[in-house]
Each structure stands twice: as structure tokens, then as C-alpha cells.
Design an enzyme around this catalytic site. Structure first.
Site, PDB file in Angstrom:
ATOM      1  N   ASP A  47      46.841  33.068  32.714  1.00  0.00           N
ATOM      2  CA  ASP A  47      47.092  33.695  34.012  1.00  0.00           C
ATOM      3  C   ASP A  47      46.869  32.728  35.167  1.00  0.00           C
ATOM      4  OD1 ASP A  47      47.891  36.337  33.303  1.00  0.00           O
ATOM      5  OD2 ASP A  47      45.833  36.787  32.753  1.00  0.00           O
ATOM      6  N   ASN A 117      46.975  37.569  44.164  1.00  0.00           N
ATOM      7  CA  ASN A 117      46.065  38.612  43.676  1.00  0.00           C
ATOM      8  C   ASN A 117      45.264  39.251  44.796  1.00  0.00           C
ATOM      9  OD1 ASN A 117      46.819  38.466  41.029  1.00  0.00           O
ATOM     10  ND2 ASN A 117      45.030  37.336  40.332  1.00  0.00           N
ATOM     11  N   ASP A 147      27.802  41.591  50.154  1.00  0.00           N
ATOM     12  CA  ASP A 147      28.054  40.234  49.680  1.00  0.00           C
ATOM     13  C   ASP A 147      29.433  39.760  50.107  1.00  0.00           C
ATOM     14  OD1 ASP A 147      25.595  40.031  48.519  1.00  0.00           O
ATOM     15  OD2 ASP A 147      26.302  40.162  46.448  1.00  0.00           O
ATOM     16  N   ALA A 155      49.327  43.873  41.895  1.00  0.00           N
ATOM     17  CA  ALA A 155      49.295  42.921  40.783  1.00  0.00           C
ATOM     18  C   ALA A 155      47.904  42.361  40.575  1.00  0.00           C
ATOM     19  CB  ALA A 155      50.279  41.790  41.037  1.00  0.00           C
ATOM     20  N   THR A 158      43.873  44.558  38.911  1.00  0.00           N
ATOM     21  CA  THR A 158      43.153  44.532  37.640  1.00  0.00           C
ATOM     22  C   THR A 158      42.368  43.245  37.458  1.00  0.00           C
ATOM     23  OG1 THR A 158      45.115  43.660  36.521  1.00  0.00           O
ATOM     24  CG2 THR A 158      44.812  46.044  36.497  1.00  0.00           C
ATOM     25  N   TYR A 160      39.873  40.486  40.046  1.00  0.00           N
ATOM     26  CA  TYR A 160      38.567  40.547  40.699  1.00  0.00           C
ATOM     27  C   TYR A 160      38.317  41.927  41.315  1.00  0.00           C
ATOM     28  CZ  TYR A 160      34.670  38.875  43.614  1.00  0.00           C
ATOM     29  OH  TYR A 160      33.459  38.693  44.221  1.00  0.00           O
ATOM     30  N   ASN A 161      39.369  42.541  41.843  1.00  0.00           N
ATOM     31  CA  ASN A 161      39.238  43.871  42.434  1.00  0.00           C
ATOM     32  C   ASN A 161      38.648  44.875  41.450  1.00  0.00           C
ATOM     33  OD1 ASN A 161      40.081  46.087  44.466  1.00  0.00           O
ATOM     34  ND2 ASN A 161      41.213  46.668  42.624  1.00  0.00           N
ATOM     35  N   LEU A 162      39.109  44.849  40.216  1.00  0.00           N
ATOM     36  CA  LEU A 162      38.595  45.775  39.205  1.00  0.00           C
ATOM     37  C   LEU A 162      37.145  45.461  38.871  1.00  0.00           C
ATOM     38  CD1 LEU A 162      39.128  48.107  37.264  1.00  0.00           C
ATOM     39  CD2 LEU A 162      40.003  46.448  35.610  1.00  0.00           C
ATOM     40  N   SER A 163      36.793  44.173  38.805  1.00  0.00           N
ATOM     41  CA  SER A 163      35.407  43.785  38.534  1.00  0.00           C
ATOM     42  C   SER A 163      34.477  44.253  39.643  1.00  0.00           C
ATOM     43  CB  SER A 163      35.309  42.264  38.379  1.00  0.00           C
ATOM     44  OG  SER A 163      36.073  41.814  37.287  1.00  0.00           O
TER      45      SER A 163
END
Length: 258
Positions: A47, A117, A147, A155, A158, A160-163
Site C-alpha cells: 500500500d 489517505n 494528541d 479511501a 480504513t 490511520y483513521n480507523l486506528s
């Protein structure tokens, strides 16, 4: 039945031994051209390399068909050699519009960046950042102690946003996610979904004592005072996917992972 004709295609590969070996095999099996002459790009890697390829091919806007030789491979198809003409003929095209970041430093310097992303705002030291958020010129959050915060595309939802516990968004949702990173105050604010035409303005309230950096893919700006973020619809990125590995379906599946 006659095999579909191959478009003029260029091969690009990550520096890993696996990707380089795959490029040599494909180059022996199928005719290729230099990227400047190509109608389509085959990207071999993970990716991260796909994002690098999208940035590199942005001026020409060529369709990119990726094959996974990395780890997750969310933006890529499975690797294969013999059926490449058929796969390209059946591939579905997905259009992506990246985010534009305009960051102003505490010294007045302005830096522009593009993010496929997300655009992320981070604290630089042990102390939490203090941020004020405006949407389309309206103050929506006078103070966010955290933080950091990020604005993600569908796109990138899924990644860093999801983390960071942000929402997963289907590609056709025409939305952007505003997601806090470890928010301290207000404690219960978990972010927001905004129309993809929204313009985000993030101001650093205490840039000297609590310095902040801004990152859009490969562009990092330290000691920022203000960051403007919006979807740049003048840029159209084209990804090709096998029907059974379509990006829309992958995003949908991610929402039902136990």
C-alpha cells in the site's frame, strides 16, 4: 475466444526483492513501455508503494493497476501473471480525489501538500496540543485538547483513521471524517462526518508552548500556526480493481470484521 489486447503498460516496483523479481517476470511475459509512453501503470508492492505511485503519476492521471507484494494490500489486487490481459479488461475503475493541505508556520511560511489517505495534525512535545476547529468559516470547536486530529478521505478511512477509532466510509458516501487522536477535552467528543465539499481550518492556540506539526502523506510541516484542508476535486486519481476485489467491497467488508 481471442485474448483482449493489452494497453501500453509500464511496470513500477517497490525496492523489495519480491517486487523486483516480480517485475522481471512480468517484463519477460508481457510487452511493456516506459512510463512516459504508457496508457496504464502496473504497480508492484504494498500500500505504501501504491501511494507513492499515485503521487508520482498524478500529473498524467494514468489508471493504475496494483498487485500486492507487500503486507495488507488494501489498495491492490492479488499478484498474478498469466491472466493479466483478461484481468485488465474486466477491471473496475475507481476515482479518488485527494485532500489539499495548506499549512502556515509560526514564521509565516506557507507549505502545500496532497494527501490521498488523510491529513494529520500532531503534538510535537510531551504536552497535548490545543486546537480550535472551524468548518466553512464557522467555529465548531473553540478548544480541543488532544494528541492531534486528522481529516480522512473514504479511501483512507480504513487506515490511520480507523486506528484512531474513526468511522469507515464507503467511497460513494461523499463524506470526510474529522477524527480526534487521544482527545482529553472535551472527553466525549469522538469526531464528526462532514460533506466532502467542507473546508476545514485548524488553528493552533498555543504554538510556542505546545508546538504542532501537520502531515499530508509525504509532506510534513513543523511548528504550524494554522492548517487549511479541503478535497481537491481538480485531481482525479484512477485505480483499477478486479471485480472480486473491488475497493467498495473491501471497505464494506471492513465494517463487519469481528
Amino acid at each position: 475466444m481471442a485474448r483482449p489486447a493489452l494497453p501500453k503498460m509500464a511496470l513500477l516496483a517497490a525496492a523489495t526483492p519480491e517486487a523486483q523479481a516480480a517485475m522481471e517476470i512480468l517484463a519477460r511475459r508481457w510487452p511493456t513501455v516506459d512510463p512516459d509512453e504508457a496508457e496504464l501503470v502496473i504497480a508492484l508492492g504494498g500500500d505504501g508503494f501504491m501511494l507513492e505511485t499515485l503521487h508520482g503519476q498524478m500529473p498524467r492521471g494514468l489508471p493504475i493497476y496494483g498487485m500486492n507484494l507487500g503486507t495488507v494490500g488494501f489498495l491492490l489486487n492479488e499478484f498474478g501473471i498469466d491472466d493479466l490481459p483478461d484481468r485488465l479488461a474486466r477491471a473496475h475503475e475507481v476515482s479518488l480525489h485527494p485532500l489539499r493541505m495548506e499549512a502556515t508556520g509560526t514564521d509565516g511560511t506557507q507549505v502545500s501538500g496532497i494527501a490521498i489517505n488523510e491529513v494529520s495534525i500532531y503534538r510535537e512535545t510531551r504536552q497535548a496540543a490545543r486546537l480550535a476547529i472551524e468548518i466553512d468559516g464557522v467555529a465548531r470547536l473553540p478548544e480541543l485538547v488532544c494528541d492531534g486530529v486528522l481529516v480522512a478521505t473514504p479511501a483512507g478511512s480504513t487506515a490511520y483513521n480507523l486506528s484512531a477509532h474513526g468511522p469507515i466510509m464507503p467511497l460513494g458516501a461523499n463524506l470526510l471524517a474529522l477524527t480526534p487522536i487521544s482527545p482529553f477535552r472535551p472527553r466525549r467528543w469522538r469526531g464528526a462526518l462532514l460533506p466532502n465539499g467542507a473546508r476545514f481550518s485548524i488553528r493552533v492556540l498555543d504554538p510556542v508552548k505546545r508546538p504542532v506539526s501537520a502531515v499530508s502523506d509525504y509532506t510534513e510541516v513543523r511548528d504550524v500556526a494554522r492548517v487549511e484542508i479541503w478535497e481537491d476535486r481538480s485531481i482525479n486519481l484512477k485505480l483499477l480493481f478486479d471485480p472480486e476485489h473491488h475497493l467498495e467491497e473491501r471497505i464494506l467488508k471492513e465494517q463487519f470484521v469481528p
